[in-house]
Design an enzyme around this catalytic site. Structure first.
Site, PDB file in Angstrom:
ATOM      1  N   ASP A  10      61.315  70.781  80.353  1.00 48.13           N
ATOM      2  CA  ASP A  10      60.162  71.141  79.507  1.00 48.13           C
ATOM      3  C   ASP A  10      60.498  71.000  78.018  1.00 48.13           C
ATOM      4  O   ASP A  10      59.635  70.638  77.212  1.00 48.13           O
ATOM      5  CB  ASP A  10      59.737  72.602  79.770  1.00 48.13           C
ATOM      6  CG  ASP A  10      58.743  72.718  80.919  1.00 48.13           C
ATOM      7  OD1 ASP A  10      58.314  71.675  81.449  1.00 48.13           O
ATOM      8  OD2 ASP A  10      58.417  73.861  81.289  1.00 48.13           O
ATOM      9  N   HIS A  53      55.715  79.892  72.789  1.00 47.26           N
ATOM     10  CA  HIS A  53      56.577  80.327  73.898  1.00 47.26           C
ATOM     11  C   HIS A  53      58.031  80.567  73.494  1.00 47.26           C
ATOM     12  O   HIS A  53      58.775  81.165  74.275  1.00 47.26           O
ATOM     13  CB  HIS A  53      56.570  79.284  75.026  1.00 47.26           C
ATOM     14  CG  HIS A  53      55.236  79.059  75.650  1.00 47.26           C
ATOM     15  ND1 HIS A  53      54.487  80.074  76.203  1.00 47.26           N
ATOM     16  CD2 HIS A  53      54.497  77.922  75.819  1.00 47.26           C
ATOM     17  CE1 HIS A  53      53.354  79.580  76.682  1.00 47.26           C
ATOM     18  NE2 HIS A  53      53.329  78.275  76.453  1.00 47.26           N
ATOM     19  N   GLY A  83      58.572  76.167  77.417  1.00 47.13           N
ATOM     20  CA  GLY A  83      57.252  75.532  77.381  1.00 47.13           C
ATOM     21  C   GLY A  83      57.014  74.647  76.171  1.00 47.13           C
ATOM     22  O   GLY A  83      56.008  74.841  75.459  1.00 47.13           O
ATOM     23  N   ASP A 125      45.108  79.296  73.136  1.00 51.74           N
ATOM     24  CA  ASP A 125      45.756  78.301  73.997  1.00 51.74           C
ATOM     25  C   ASP A 125      45.536  78.758  75.453  1.00 51.74           C
ATOM     26  O   ASP A 125      45.475  79.958  75.720  1.00 51.74           O
ATOM     27  CB  ASP A 125      47.253  78.330  73.656  1.00 51.74           C
ATOM     28  CG  ASP A 125      48.084  77.238  74.278  1.00 51.74           C
ATOM     29  OD1 ASP A 125      48.561  76.374  73.532  1.00 51.74           O
ATOM     30  OD2 ASP A 125      48.291  77.270  75.513  1.00 51.74           O
ATOM     31  N   HIS A 145      47.566  78.807  77.750  1.00 47.46           N
ATOM     32  CA  HIS A 145      48.756  79.501  78.236  1.00 47.46           C
ATOM     33  C   HIS A 145      48.935  80.844  77.514  1.00 47.46           C
ATOM     34  O   HIS A 145      48.494  80.998  76.370  1.00 47.46           O
ATOM     35  CB  HIS A 145      49.992  78.628  78.026  1.00 47.46           C
ATOM     36  CG  HIS A 145      49.937  77.322  78.772  1.00 47.46           C
ATOM     37  ND1 HIS A 145      49.454  76.165  78.190  1.00 47.46           N
ATOM     38  CD2 HIS A 145      50.264  77.008  80.050  1.00 47.46           C
ATOM     39  CE1 HIS A 145      49.510  75.182  79.083  1.00 47.46           C
ATOM     40  NE2 HIS A 145      49.985  75.661  80.224  1.00 47.46           N
ATOM     41  N   ASP A 169      44.599  73.025  74.606  1.00 44.77           N
ATOM     42  CA  ASP A 169      44.645  72.782  76.055  1.00 44.77           C
ATOM     43  C   ASP A 169      43.631  73.650  76.796  1.00 44.77           C
ATOM     44  O   ASP A 169      43.509  73.564  78.021  1.00 44.77           O
ATOM     45  CB  ASP A 169      46.067  72.975  76.604  1.00 44.77           C
ATOM     46  CG  ASP A 169      46.724  74.260  76.119  1.00 44.77           C
ATOM     47  OD1 ASP A 169      46.041  75.084  75.483  1.00 44.77           O
ATOM     48  OD2 ASP A 169      47.933  74.441  76.381  1.00 44.77           O
ATOM     49  N   TYR A 225      46.843  68.349  75.426  1.00 42.52           N
ATOM     50  CA  TYR A 225      47.533  67.213  76.038  1.00 42.52           C
ATOM     51  C   TYR A 225      46.648  66.005  76.305  1.00 42.52           C
ATOM     52  O   TYR A 225      47.139  64.973  76.726  1.00 42.52           O
ATOM     53  CB  TYR A 225      48.276  67.710  77.303  1.00 42.52           C
ATOM     54  CG  TYR A 225      49.144  68.882  76.915  1.00 42.52           C
ATOM     55  CD1 TYR A 225      50.321  68.676  76.200  1.00 42.52           C
ATOM     56  CD2 TYR A 225      48.721  70.204  77.122  1.00 42.52           C
ATOM     57  CE1 TYR A 225      51.079  69.746  75.740  1.00 42.52           C
ATOM     58  CE2 TYR A 225      49.470  71.280  76.668  1.00 42.52           C
ATOM     59  CZ  TYR A 225      50.650  71.045  75.973  1.00 42.52           C
ATOM     60  OH  TYR A 225      51.384  72.100  75.497  1.00 42.52           O
TER      61      TYR A 225
END
Ligand code: V1D
Ligand code: CA
EC number: 3.5.1.98
Length: 508
Positions: free
Chosen positions: A113, A155, A163, A190, A192, A278, A317
């Site tokens: 990652d 992250h 991440g 985000d 995440h 994202d 992405y």
């Protein structure tokens, strides 16, 4: 329904329509950033930031804000949050030598990652320098909104990459904002969970973290609604777990009431909004169904509070969507409506066949039922209501900022920049009387060198290069040095809290 029309839960500020009142915006961009490459097949593409910049240039937005080239964060800037050994590792590891350091790669979670790539450390210095630079600008009061689309890498942990994130520019920027502001709000849209930022401030009541994210079988796996902070930080952390396919109306039905209440209860001096793209419909790694306008509604809403605002990037992405989204959001920050038809630019082919600025949502199923969203909202508003009774929240008015004295040339030390070691160390733990606080504001000064240079980007557009420290970038040598700039820390407590935050250990 138009995303701007979702209820704000009692907040008197509305974000619908065009807020004609202008904001002073600064935007950080480094023309090298788009050249960093995580490697073949990797989802994270810094090139998206260059595409965003091209759209901004061709929409004529660069002339409407101060464009700054970031000063790279130095070791000691990064070590305000990260451990020395982790920063030393990032500085020295190379794609060629990494295989001689297998145990360090494992220890610092560098690998698939978070791969080692050419220029990794410069990349970290650049994106972190831009976020901290944005915070410095907001603290200085010269700008209302600061933007760094290359930042938002939420992250990264104290001693660990995670991440796609190596250093946590958000934590570093918040630490900078805490020098001036008693309370800072962090919001993360985000898809995440914003785990690194949450973890860094989990035990303090001076930073409130709020993350909206997909929860359940999804990276990084944290962000349960029951995670609410710990010790002094209890109730100063909010997690909003969402499911696949959330659309604009559903998102705003929960974002505005929660954030409206947070603004009312927490009353932050500054807000950091991580705008990970994202969460847009059609993202290569994401599974939400937000349109560009729905996503930007969060920016519009936060702008409406007229509190210093730091806008950061994050994930994203499907890069044609990321650049359209962040360009649109830059327009929102400026209060500038943009033509739907994209102007011709060097990346025009990416936007075929519609060549539209707008990111559309799709007809995918929304797994977030009204009932479930209502339950989540109620649980979070209930936690927020407990803030009132939390003894550590100081809702008193801040002492008005004292006018800064003329810089004293005798005291100039060009080696001081965002440097907590330079902060005066005082040994009084007691809250300060107002008069004492006032005299501290006048007398405790963290000196900064500040120079500005003009340079040109690859399109021949003017870029202003900011130096808040003594190390001019090679290509900017010859910049004209100006008077040093001072910023203030407002109390002994503030200095100690910053130190406490820096000392925070990972909670598991
Ligand atoms: F798609 C990939 C291509 C190459 C390498 C990795 C990935 C990839 C996709 N999803 N990696 C992930 C996520 N990692 C895992 C790992 C499996 N291990 C046990 C963990 O699921 C990481 C997703 C990171 C998302 C980053 C972010 O969007 O939140 C972000 N925010 O700011 C910057 C990035
Ligand atoms: Ca999030």
């Amino acid at each position: 329904m138009d995303p701007s029309s979702a209820g704000a839960g009692g907040n008197s500020l509305v974000s619908s329509g065009t807020d004609a009142q202008k904001r002073r915006v600064c935007y950080f961009y480094d023309p090298e950033l788009g050249n960093y490459y995580y490697g073949q097949g990797h989802a994270m593409k810094p090139h998206r930031v260059r595409m965003t910049h091209a759209l901004l240039a061709h929409y004529g937005l660069l002339g409407r804000m101060q464009v700054l080239r970031p000063l790279p964060a130095r070791d000691r800037d990064l070590c305000r949050f990260h451990s020395d050994d982790y920063v030393a590792f990032l500085r020295t590891v190379t794609p060629e030598t990494q295989f001689h350091q297998i145990s360090s790669l494992r220890r610092f979670n560098v690998g698939e990652d978070c791969p080692v790539f050419d220029g990794l450390y410069s990349y970290c210095q650049t994106y972190a320098g831009a976020s901290v630079g944005g915070a410095v600008k907001l603290n200085h009061g010269t700008h209302d909104i600061a933007i760094n689309w290359s930042g938002g890498l939420h992250h990264a942990k104290k001693s660990e990459a995670s991440g796609f994130c190596y250093v946590n520019d958000i934590v570093l920027a918040i630490l900078e904002l805490l020098k001036l502001h008693e309370r800072v709000l962090y919001i993360d849209i985000d898809i995440h969970h914003g785990d690194g930022v949450e973890e860094a401030f989990y035990t303090t009541n001076r930073v409130m973290t709020v993350s909206f994210h997909k929860f359940g079988e999804y990276f990084p796996g944290t962000g349960d609604i029951r995670d609410i902070g710990y010790s002094e930080g209890k109730y100063y952390c909010l997690n909003v777990p969402l499911d696949d396919g959330i659309d604009d109306d559903s998102y705003q039905s929960i974002f505005k009431p929660i954030i409206g209440k947070v603004m009312e209860m927490f009353r932050p001096g500054a807000v950091v909004l991580q705008c990970g793209a994202d969460s847009l419909s059609g993202d290569r790694l994401g599974c939400f169904n937000l349109s560009g306008k729905g996503h930007a509604e969060c920016v519009k809403y936060m702008r409406s509070f007229n509190v210093p605002l730091l806008l950061l990037g994050g994930g994203g992405y499907t890069i044609r969507n990321v650049s359209r989204c962040w360009c649109y959001e830059t327009g929102v920050a400026l209060g500038q409506e943009l033509d739907e038809k994209l102007p011709f630019n060097e990346y025009y082919g990416y936007f075929a066949p519609e060549y539209s600025l707008y990111v559309a949502s799709s007809n995918m199923e929304n797994k977030n039922t009204r009932k479930k969203l209502e339950e989540i909202k109620c649980e979070i508003l209930d936690n927020l209501s407990k803030l009132q009774h939390a003894p550590s929240v100081q809702f008193e008015e801040r002492i008005p900022e004292t006018k800064l004295p003329e810089p004293d040339e005798d005291q100039e030390d060009p080696d001081e920049r965002h440097d907590p070691d330079y902060d005066m160390v005082l040994d009084d733990h007691k809250p300060l009387e107002h008069s004492a606080r006032r005299s501290l504001i006048q007398n405790i000064r963290v000196k900064r060198e500040f120079t500005e240079t003009e340079t040109k980007d690859q399109h021949g557009k003017r870029l202003t290069t900011e130096h808040t420290g003594p190390e001019p970038m090679a290509e900017d040598l010859g910049s004209s040095k100006q008077a040093p700039e001072f910023t203030t820390v407002s109390s002994v407590q503030e200095l100690q809290s910053i130190q406490a935050i820096l000392d925070v250990e990972t909670l598991v």
